[in-house]
Enzyme design. Sequence first.
Site, PDB file in Angstrom:
ATOM      1  CG  ASP A 111      -0.407  -0.242   2.636  1.00 48.61           C
ATOM      2  OD1 ASP A 111       0.289   1.089   3.026  1.00 48.61           O
ATOM      3  OD2 ASP A 111      -0.515  -1.194   3.053  1.00 48.61           O
TER       4      ASP A 111
ATOM      5  CD  GLU B 201      18.832 -23.534 -15.326  1.00 53.48           C
ATOM      6  OE1 GLU B 201      17.232 -23.711 -16.291  1.00 53.48           O
ATOM      7  OE2 GLU B 201      18.943 -24.149 -14.583  1.00 53.48           O
TER       8      GLU B 201
END
Length: 729
Positions: free
Chosen positions: A533, A613
């Site tokens: 928020d 990777e």
Amino acid sequence: MAIDFNNESMIFSLHTRHSTYQMQVGQFGHLLHLYYGSRIKDEMDYLIRYMDRGFSGNPYEAGLDKTYSLDALPQEYPTDGTGDYRITCMTIKNTNGTYSCDLRYKGHNISKGKYNIPGLPSIYANKDESDTLEVFLEDATNQLQVTLYYGVIENTDIITRSVRVVNCSKEALFLEKVLSANIDFLYGDYDWYGFHGRHTMERQTQRSKIVHGIQGVGSKRGASSHQYNPFLIIAESKTTEDHGNCYGLCFVYSGDFKAEIELDQYNQTRVTMGLQDEMFSYQLKTEASFYTPEVVMTFSGVGLEKLTHNYHDIFRNNLIRGKYKSMPKPILINNWEATYFDYDGKKIIDIAEQAVELGVEMLVLDDGWFGNRDGDMSGLGDWTVNEKKLGCSLHTLVNRINEMGMKFGLWFEPEMVNEDSELYREHPEWAFIIPNRDPIRSRFQLVLDYSRVEVVDYIYGKICNVLDSANIEYIKWDFNRSISDVYSRSGTSNQGAVLYHYMLGLYNLLERIVQRYPNLLIESCSGGGGRFDAGMLYYSPQIWTSDNTDSIDRIRIQEGTSFAYPISTFGSHLSAVPNHQTGRTTPFETRANVAMVGSFGYELDLNKITTIEKDQVKKQIVYFHKYWDLIHKGDYYRLTSSQDKQQFAAWQYARRDGSEALLCSVTLEIHGNMPAQYVKFKGLLPKYDYIDMNTKKRYSGKALMCAGLPMPFMTNEYQTWQVHLVKVQ
Ligand code: DGJ
């Protein structure tokens, strides 16, 4: 000055670049709302129709006039007890037990700059970019004074609101409800967007028609919550991403809230936002004042993406503070999904060694480094380093990591306590427990009573001891349960105010830490995004978006989060497959592209990835450095919507000057003999040409925006595709 007051018509006009907000002091001193929408210069009081309406009462001084009713008139700050039976902003319980409050205009003040709210986070703005209107209202009977604050940040089309209440009477009264903002729409067909969810599936976008009755969202969990974000959009029913009128209301608060919408008997729409009134009853003593948290409102006349850009701009420039406001945040590796609680100092050093070789810039040591904490049943509250587990002091561990060339970050959960902890044994009265009841446990932890200054001071001291002991450049501030059993054993008689004071205590603690450690990066977290928020963004420029690191779920979570919150604030990590939350396997490249919507990091055991990777990790880090500025500071566009049936998801960033854009897509579904898929760009300059940096093909901005590009045929689901466009000079 963005604020005008006409002495004759008694109309206030608040102008931003593209919007106007208007209200009028009515004939009896009520503050009537007139208009919010595209910028206009007219006075809009002609819109109000006065009619005699059955069962809608009239104020006494209206005398024989039956056409003036607060049950029907649009208002700025409606209160209970005035004959307005819709949802209201304020309920006062007077000393005599009545629930009446009738606010009338007493005066106003217009000034340069933006107001502050003591103890609460809010938008900041300098005098050149902002203006403040204070409207003074009073209930003459109970001597309650209410100031409505309006902050106008003209260039970003933002209007902020907050309210101050002062009890000027000789007796205490109770604030049973005090919201921060109200908007009344006289007519129109509207939809509302809410962002609902659950743990590991936060902020799912939901668009619904506003219907007769009351609808809305809220939280009673002591946190803004995974379940409903404190943010609403009201959109005219035909509004799309780039067309139509829409309004946003975003609450700058991390605790309980309520946002409601009512379509009333006369087809008028009322929208309110503010503190949750359930379990709230604030005793306001003589001469005491009370401030509500802020609501940040914006209007866009050209669809949702402009509304999003307004919020991204204001939050990036006027809410987020500190060193990382405009700097790239370190690319981190967090050990949580790699080890959970099962680690020692050696394992952490191993992870760091692997990571630094690949270019990762910071190691974050998650839960488990303190007290007696080898699982979730004990240790919270004991913020002393478990040197036995680490095999050395924190200082030594951090030094070793720094010597490798990496920064170091540390996890805390400062608002919680386990019953099995030294702190709880010493101070059981510091936890929320209702007398004579067993408390509700959640993850075996209880919540500390942050409404008590001594609790906040104690935790502050403990955190400082740890931060002062080593070169800690980041903290992850976690919060892993909803609050219950709210009862303060501080001796207060104002138990209905405890949750509000809890939030003030939390904000006070965060502010002290931010001031004492100006270079510290705080990433806030609540089991992922349970406290994502605007309140937390004032202290932490980064929030862990979700405990769900699965790319496909993250696309939806990030889409919902993007409506109000800037991309730079999303904590986002590439993790292992099968994903720990969903069991889904997605390609390494897709996981990276999705995790780059935000502040990028890794959360996996690098020993378990392949050499190919590892090579990709090195490239990803270089890639993110190249694009972070475009990703974090550019305009973000949602090119697809989770509201539609989607075969792929696509999003895009563009520099506001149109010089560069980056598009990313992920295939969500694969079927036999697939139709071709196309994607249209946004935010380009139609009269200029652009080069696709991958294929080196040249297209006009107009063609890219009007016709788009065909996407490559995908042979597997979850594959990703990116296009980087650069404008030809
Ligand atoms: C919840 C967080 O969201 C996780 O990332 C991790 O930090 C755990 N808490 C640790 O307990």
